[in-house]
Design an enzyme around this catalytic site. Structure first.
Site, short mmCIF file in Angstrom:
data_model
loop_
_atom_site.label_atom_id
_atom_site.label_comp_id
_atom_site.label_asym_id
_atom_site.label_seq_id
_atom_site.Cartn_x
_atom_site.Cartn_y
_atom_site.Cartn_z
N PRO A 9 0.78 -1.23 0.00
CA PRO A 9 0.00 0.00 0.00
C PRO A 9 0.82 1.28 0.00
O PRO A 9 1.85 1.36 0.66
CB PRO A 9 -0.82 -0.10 1.30
CG PRO A 9 -0.09 -1.08 2.14
CD PRO A 9 0.54 -2.05 1.19
N ASN A 10 0.33 2.22 -0.78
CA ASN A 10 0.88 3.58 -0.89
C ASN A 10 2.20 3.65 -1.66
O ASN A 10 2.71 4.74 -1.90
CB ASN A 10 1.03 4.24 0.50
CG ASN A 10 -0.29 4.36 1.20
OD1 ASN A 10 -1.23 4.91 0.63
ND2 ASN A 10 -0.41 3.84 2.41
N ARG A 17 4.81 10.99 -2.73
CA ARG A 17 4.58 10.74 -1.32
C ARG A 17 5.83 11.03 -0.47
O ARG A 17 6.85 10.37 -0.66
CB ARG A 17 4.22 9.26 -1.20
CG ARG A 17 4.07 8.76 0.18
CD ARG A 17 4.03 7.24 0.20
NE ARG A 17 3.80 6.81 1.55
CZ ARG A 17 4.07 5.60 1.99
NH1 ARG A 17 4.58 4.68 1.18
NH2 ARG A 17 3.85 5.30 3.24
N TYR A 22 11.03 9.05 1.15
CA TYR A 22 11.03 7.93 0.20
C TYR A 22 11.72 8.24 -1.13
O TYR A 22 11.81 7.36 -1.98
CB TYR A 22 9.59 7.47 -0.06
CG TYR A 22 8.89 6.99 1.21
CD1 TYR A 22 9.38 5.88 1.90
CD2 TYR A 22 7.78 7.65 1.72
CE1 TYR A 22 8.75 5.43 3.06
CE2 TYR A 22 7.16 7.21 2.88
CZ TYR A 22 7.64 6.11 3.54
OH TYR A 22 7.04 5.66 4.69
N ASN A 73 8.11 -5.30 -0.42
CA ASN A 73 7.96 -4.13 0.43
C ASN A 73 6.48 -4.07 0.76
O ASN A 73 5.67 -3.63 -0.06
CB ASN A 73 8.40 -2.85 -0.29
CG ASN A 73 8.33 -1.63 0.62
OD1 ASN A 73 7.74 -1.70 1.69
ND2 ASN A 73 8.94 -0.53 0.21
N ALA A 76 2.94 -0.41 5.05
CA ALA A 76 2.45 -0.41 6.44
C ALA A 76 1.96 -1.79 6.88
O ALA A 76 1.96 -2.09 8.09
CB ALA A 76 1.34 0.63 6.60
N HIS A 79 3.82 -3.96 9.45
CA HIS A 79 3.82 -3.76 10.90
C HIS A 79 2.64 -4.43 11.61
O HIS A 79 2.62 -4.49 12.83
CB HIS A 79 3.84 -2.26 11.20
CG HIS A 79 4.90 -1.53 10.42
ND1 HIS A 79 6.23 -1.85 10.52
CD2 HIS A 79 4.83 -0.53 9.49
CE1 HIS A 79 6.93 -1.07 9.72
NE2 HIS A 79 6.11 -0.26 9.07
N GLU A 97 12.60 -9.07 2.69
CA GLU A 97 11.78 -7.92 3.10
C GLU A 97 12.59 -6.66 2.86
O GLU A 97 13.75 -6.59 3.28
CB GLU A 97 11.45 -8.06 4.60
CG GLU A 97 10.77 -6.83 5.18
CD GLU A 97 10.60 -6.93 6.71
OE1 GLU A 97 10.82 -8.02 7.31
OE2 GLU A 97 10.26 -5.90 7.31
N HIS A 99 12.60 -2.17 2.75
CA HIS A 99 11.99 -0.88 3.01
C HIS A 99 12.92 0.20 2.50
O HIS A 99 14.14 0.13 2.75
CB HIS A 99 11.75 -0.65 4.51
CG HIS A 99 10.89 -1.72 5.11
ND1 HIS A 99 9.53 -1.75 4.94
CD2 HIS A 99 11.22 -2.82 5.83
CE1 HIS A 99 9.05 -2.82 5.54
NE2 HIS A 99 10.05 -3.50 6.08
N LEU A 100 12.36 1.17 1.82
CA LEU A 100 13.17 2.28 1.30
C LEU A 100 13.81 3.05 2.46
O LEU A 100 14.98 3.42 2.43
CB LEU A 100 12.30 3.22 0.48
CG LEU A 100 11.73 2.63 -0.81
CD1 LEU A 100 10.34 3.16 -1.08
CD2 LEU A 100 12.64 2.89 -1.97
N SER A 101 13.00 3.31 3.47
CA SER A 101 13.48 4.09 4.61
C SER A 101 14.04 3.15 5.68
O SER A 101 13.74 1.95 5.69
CB SER A 101 12.33 4.92 5.21
OG SER A 101 11.32 4.07 5.73
N ARG A 106 12.70 5.47 12.70
CA ARG A 106 11.45 6.21 12.63
C ARG A 106 10.55 5.90 13.84
O ARG A 106 11.03 5.46 14.87
CB ARG A 106 10.79 5.89 11.28
CG ARG A 106 11.71 6.29 10.10
CD ARG A 106 11.06 6.01 8.76
NE ARG A 106 9.83 6.79 8.61
CZ ARG A 106 8.89 6.52 7.69
NH1 ARG A 106 9.06 5.50 6.87
NH2 ARG A 106 7.81 7.25 7.60
C1 DQA Z 1 8.07 1.49 4.00
C2 DQA Z 1 8.10 1.77 5.50
C3 DQA Z 1 6.73 1.55 6.13
O1 DQA Z 1 6.76 1.82 7.52
C4 DQA Z 1 5.70 2.47 5.49
O2 DQA Z 1 4.42 2.22 6.02
C5 DQA Z 1 5.70 2.39 4.01
C6 DQA Z 1 6.99 2.31 3.31
C7 DQA Z 1 9.42 1.84 3.33
O3 DQA Z 1 9.60 1.42 2.18
O4 DQA Z 1 10.23 2.55 3.91
O5 DQA Z 1 4.67 2.46 3.37
O6 DQA Z 1 7.82 0.12 3.80
#
Ligand code: DQA
Length: 140
Positions: A9-10, A17, A22, A73, A76, A79, A97, A99-101, A106
């Site tokens: 998602p997102n 965004r 990101y 990825n 959210a 979590h 797994e 994650h960009l960040s 965080r």
């Molecule tokens: C994310 C980190 C997640 O906490 C966040 O909800 C995302 C992006 C990342 O790629 O850093 O949507 O997965």
């Protein structure tokens, strides 16, 4: 090696965004770059993105018979989705797994991952490079 690259998602909003977190690349351009990289290392990627948990689960299930590995990825859902965790576990495939960040730098709720324990490894914090590093890891 056929690899499903799955974004949750997102992540379709990348580029627009929170670019300070990101980056400014769109998911389309990240995937295009990754496809070029895959050609040079002999990996065969298939790209998926969905904002819906059920669709992501269906994609993960289909990896079982159609892929040799997964890069995910889960956004959210990482979590809190036990359902996505169970889907990954059901594939019996190596899964990275990403994650960009750097989620550990965080908010506290991002420090918890439901999926890490069923993944082969975790890569986070290197921006779009995490996808390439994950492919590299799967190939080894
Ligand atoms: C994310 C980190 C997640 O906490 C966040 O909800 C995302 C992006 C990342 O790629 O850093 O949507 O997965």
């Amino acid at each position: 090696m056929k690899i499903f690259v799955i974004n949750g998602p997102n992540l379709d909003m990348l580029g627009k965004r929170e670019p300070h977190i990101y980056g400014s690349d769109t998911l389309e351009s990240i995937n295009a770059e990754l496809a070029e990289y895959c050609k040079t290392v002999g990996a065969e990627p298939e790209f998926y993105q969905s904002n819906s948990e059920g669709t992501l689960i269906d994609i993960i299930h289909s990896a079982r018979d159609n892929a040799d590995g997964i890069v995910i990825n889960a956004g959210a859902y990482t979590h809190y989705s036990i359902a996505i965790r169970d889907a990954i576990a059901s594939t019996d495939l190596p899964c990275v797994e990403v994650h960009l960040s750097n989620v550990h730098k965080r908010e506290d709720f991002r420090h918890v991952s439901m999926i890490s324990a069923v993944c082969t490894g975790v890569i986070c914090g290197f921006g779009k490079k995490v996808y390439r590093l994950a492919i590299e890891a799967l190939l080894q």
